[in-house]
Design an enzyme around this catalytic site. Structure first.
Site, PDB file in Angstrom:
ATOM      1  N   GLU A 246       0.883  -1.176   0.000  1.00  0.00           N
ATOM      2  CA  GLU A 246       0.000   0.000   0.000  1.00  0.00           C
ATOM      3  C   GLU A 246       0.910   1.213   0.000  1.00  0.00           C
ATOM      4  OE1 GLU A 246      -3.171  -0.034  -0.235  1.00  0.00           O
ATOM      5  OE2 GLU A 246      -3.965  -1.884   0.630  1.00  0.00           O
ATOM      6  N   CYS A 280      -2.192   9.153   2.357  1.00  0.00           N
ATOM      7  CA  CYS A 280      -1.818   8.540   1.071  1.00  0.00           C
ATOM      8  C   CYS A 280      -2.830   8.897  -0.009  1.00  0.00           C
ATOM      9  CB  CYS A 280      -1.730   7.033   1.222  1.00  0.00           C
ATOM     10  SG  CYS A 280      -3.231   6.316   1.908  1.00  0.00           S
ATOM     11  N   GLU A 379       4.476  12.993  -4.517  1.00  0.00           N
ATOM     12  CA  GLU A 379       3.719  13.147  -3.286  1.00  0.00           C
ATOM     13  C   GLU A 379       4.414  14.195  -2.410  1.00  0.00           C
ATOM     14  OE1 GLU A 379       3.785   9.429  -1.219  1.00  0.00           O
ATOM     15  OE2 GLU A 379       1.662   9.560  -0.769  1.00  0.00           O
TER      16      GLU A 379
HETATM   17  P1  NAD Z   1       8.217   4.970   4.925  1.00  0.00           P
HETATM   18  O1  NAD Z   1       8.230   4.133   3.706  1.00  0.00           O
HETATM   19  O2  NAD Z   1       9.364   5.858   5.195  1.00  0.00           O
HETATM   20  O3  NAD Z   1       8.061   4.077   6.217  1.00  0.00           O
HETATM   21  C1  NAD Z   1       7.007   3.137   6.354  1.00  0.00           C
HETATM   22  C2  NAD Z   1       7.433   2.063   7.317  1.00  0.00           C
HETATM   23  O4  NAD Z   1       8.528   1.348   6.733  1.00  0.00           O
HETATM   24  C3  NAD Z   1       7.945   2.592   8.658  1.00  0.00           C
HETATM   25  O5  NAD Z   1       7.544   1.718   9.698  1.00  0.00           O
HETATM   26  C4  NAD Z   1       9.454   2.539   8.486  1.00  0.00           C
HETATM   27  O6  NAD Z   1      10.163   2.431   9.698  1.00  0.00           O
HETATM   28  C5  NAD Z   1       9.610   1.279   7.646  1.00  0.00           C
HETATM   29  N1  NAD Z   1      10.857   1.192   6.889  1.00  0.00           N
HETATM   30  C6  NAD Z   1      11.664   2.204   6.477  1.00  0.00           C
HETATM   31  N2  NAD Z   1      12.758   1.705   5.840  1.00  0.00           N
HETATM   32  C7  NAD Z   1      12.627   0.359   5.841  1.00  0.00           C
HETATM   33  C8  NAD Z   1      13.412  -0.709   5.322  1.00  0.00           C
HETATM   34  N3  NAD Z   1      14.564  -0.492   4.689  1.00  0.00           N
HETATM   35  N4  NAD Z   1      12.955  -1.973   5.485  1.00  0.00           N
HETATM   36  C9  NAD Z   1      11.787  -2.213   6.113  1.00  0.00           C
HETATM   37  N5  NAD Z   1      11.009  -1.239   6.638  1.00  0.00           N
HETATM   38  C10 NAD Z   1      11.421   0.035   6.504  1.00  0.00           C
HETATM   39  O7  NAD Z   1       6.833   5.790   4.871  1.00  0.00           O
HETATM   40  P2  NAD Z   1       6.320   6.866   5.899  1.00  0.00           P
HETATM   41  O8  NAD Z   1       7.088   8.127   5.671  1.00  0.00           O
HETATM   42  O9  NAD Z   1       6.252   6.283   7.255  1.00  0.00           O
HETATM   43  O10 NAD Z   1       4.800   7.048   5.388  1.00  0.00           O
HETATM   44  C11 NAD Z   1       4.465   7.860   4.336  1.00  0.00           C
HETATM   45  C12 NAD Z   1       4.264   7.054   3.072  1.00  0.00           C
HETATM   46  O11 NAD Z   1       3.321   6.023   3.314  1.00  0.00           O
HETATM   47  C13 NAD Z   1       3.669   7.887   1.959  1.00  0.00           C
HETATM   48  O12 NAD Z   1       4.295   7.563   0.749  1.00  0.00           O
HETATM   49  C14 NAD Z   1       2.204   7.459   1.947  1.00  0.00           C
HETATM   50  O13 NAD Z   1       1.531   7.668   0.740  1.00  0.00           O
HETATM   51  C15 NAD Z   1       2.321   6.025   2.296  1.00  0.00           C
HETATM   52  N6  NAD Z   1       1.045   5.524   2.808  1.00  0.00           N
HETATM   53  C16 NAD Z   1       0.304   4.702   2.012  1.00  0.00           C
HETATM   54  C17 NAD Z   1      -0.944   4.247   2.450  1.00  0.00           C
HETATM   55  C18 NAD Z   1      -1.790   3.358   1.605  1.00  0.00           C
HETATM   56  O14 NAD Z   1      -2.682   2.713   2.140  1.00  0.00           O
HETATM   57  N7  NAD Z   1      -1.571   3.278   0.303  1.00  0.00           N
HETATM   58  C19 NAD Z   1      -1.405   4.622   3.722  1.00  0.00           C
HETATM   59  C20 NAD Z   1      -0.610   5.449   4.492  1.00  0.00           C
HETATM   60  C21 NAD Z   1       0.624   5.896   4.036  1.00  0.00           C
END
Ligand code: NAD
Length: 477
Positions: A246, A280, A379
């Protein structure tokens, strides 16, 4: 001090290192979480496996449903407490924090009812055979969760996985863990067996990566940025672990000249300022038919000018962004807009009570954003709305589909045939006509096309992703 929650027990990190918890409203640290390690992930996966192979698998689907229902009621009972935790941790205005707690209870309620309605089929086959399909849980599922809606995303992801019969290891965002640790405690209080829900906190590149790599994880549900989604896919591919992704969006709100503006305007505004634009499915692109463009921008500009931004507890239109780097990210986009000569139509106000150390950004409406500019492509994840005009239906479709994303779209027109044509031609996982259901719709399958990801969460559809299908062919003559 907060701890991991593994097998219904608070657990320290194996290195005893911690990370600060920052209040986005004033930028000050007020608590600490564990900085987890791969060893902590291994302990959580082991607890989940033991539960899956032991008490969890012995429960009938109806009993799982009753447990989830008890958790839903418990969450509703503790909604004020959970909302207060989330408010301080994530900078959410009170209305939003309460809505998130209510959504969490509703997810558990929905999936409680779904547990004993998930079934396979009998298939017509050759004479002398009976063929059945069974939906079986994957086993231990990993859930990597972002910071923007911790409770809601936990509810939809973990709620669905538990309903389907899995046990869960959850890695919340390092920026937003506290409500989920509390929910796991509440789950223990209502009788979830040790190991059904495990929470390990820490950095993504440390614990998130360890979770995705762990051979004991049978399915990964990842919600987050497209860049990290790519890393997760690469890691999961090494051992052919199924993944639901997602990811992000750049969702269009498409307004035709015959739209009901009184109905559309508040929804269009809410879709970009809700959660300070850190959603998102934020409606971050505004596509307007030429004849409506100027009058619409005038009305919208007035409304943007009245929006007020301030500390979460003041419960204004908009709260702070999650952290300083997110604020800097939004500033970078706005400074690029200025350099490109993109005109600003209006901006809201940050109230005087907002501490300078907080991470505030006034909602901003920009016009004439070229379709190729990064403001129309990437975004922002902040309260910035990029408006552009279109000539006709074909042009609207071209602009709507002109990004790498395909998460949600809003179409505003009174013409019924056009509603259907547009809904078919826009490439996104959800299309809303004369409404925009950003955070809502527990019952509605949700997920992306293109770089917004694949697989579906929410609704009954999610249960197919959290199960694997077994075909049993019996030859009986
Ligand atoms: P992010 O990708 O930075 O982090 C998401 C999660 O992944 C966090 O728990 C983070 O600690 C973890 N993570 C980071 N690096 C990792 C790695 N190398 N391996 C495994 N896990 C890792 O995203 P964010 O800044 O927390 O959230 C914002 C993003 O999430 C935006 O792009 C938004 O659109 C998306 N989002 C999507 C939805 C959806 O349902 N489509 C919902 C909410 C947020």
């Amino acid at each position: 001090m907060q701890f991991h929650y593994i097998a219904n027990t608070p657990v320290r990190s194996s290195t005893e290192r911690t990370l600060p918890v920052i209040d986005p409203s004033d930028g000050q640290a007020y608590d600490a979480i564990q900085r987890g390690t791969p060893e902590d992930i291994a302990a959580a996966v082991q607890a989940a496996r033991q539960c899956f192979e032991g008490p969890w698998s012995r429960l009938s689907a109806a009993e799982r449903g009753r447990l989830l229902m008890r958790l839903s009621l418990k969450v509703a009972e503790h909604a004020d407490e959970l909302a207060a935790i989330e408010q301080r941790d994530c900078g959410k205005p009170t209305k939003q924090a309460m809505a998130d707690a209510a959504a969490l209870a509703r997810y558990f309620e929905f999936y409680a009812g779904a547990c004993d309605k998930l079934h396979g089929e009998t298939l017509p086959y050759q004479e002398g055979y009976t063929v059945l399909t069974w939906r079986e849980p994957h086993g231990v599922t990993g859930h990597i969760i972002p910071w923007n809606y911790p409770m809601q995303i936990f509810g939809r992801s973990v709620g669905g996985a538990l309903a389907a019969g899995n046990c869960c290891v959850v890695k919340p965002s390092e920026d937003a863990c506290l409500s989920l640790i509390r929910v796991a405690q509440l789950a223990a209080e209502v009788g979830f067996p040790a190991g059904a829900i495990n929470i390990v906190t820490g950095f993504g590149h440390e614990v998130g990566d360890a979770l995705a790599r762990h051979p004991g994880i049978d399915h990964i549900s990842f919600t987050g940025s497209p860049a990290v989604g790519t890393l997760i896919q690469q890691v999961a591919a090494q051992r052919h672990c199924p993944v639901t992704l997602e990811l992000g969006g750049k969702s269009p709100q498409i307004l035709f000249a015959d739209a009901d503006l009184d109905a559309a305007l508040p929804v269009v505004i809410n879709a970009i300022v809700q959660n300070a634009g850190q959603t998102c499915s934020a409606g971050s692109r505004l596509l307007v038919e030429q004849g409506l463009y100027e009058p619409l921008l005038e009305r919208l500009g007035e409304a943007f000018g009245q929006l007020r931004v301030g500390p979460a507890a003041m419960d204004l239109d908009v709260g702070p962004l999650i952290r300083a780097t997110q604020q800097q990210r939004v500033w970078d986009f706005l400074s690029d807009a200025q350099h490109a000569g993109i005109p600003m139509v209006a901006q809201g106000t940050v109230v005087d009570e907002a501490p300078e150390s907080g991470f505030y950004q006034a909602p901003t409406l920009l016009r004439g954003v070229p379709v190729t500019h990064r403001l129309a492509q990437e975004e922002v994840f902040g309260p910035v709305l990029a408006a552009m005009s279109f000539r006709d239906e074909d042009h609207a479709v071209e602009l709507a589909n002109a990004t790498q994303f395909g998460l949600v779209a809003g179409i505003w027109t009174r013409d019924g045939a056009r509603q259907l044509r547009m809904a078919r031609r826009v490439r996104s996982g959800q299309v809303f006509v004369n409404n925009y259901g950003a955070g809502g719709g527990v019952e509605l399958p949700f997920g992306g096309m293109k770089s917004s990801g694949y697989g579906r969460e929410k609704g009954f559809e999610a249960l197919y992703g959290f199960t694997t299908l077994k075909t049993v062919a019996i030859r009986h003559g």
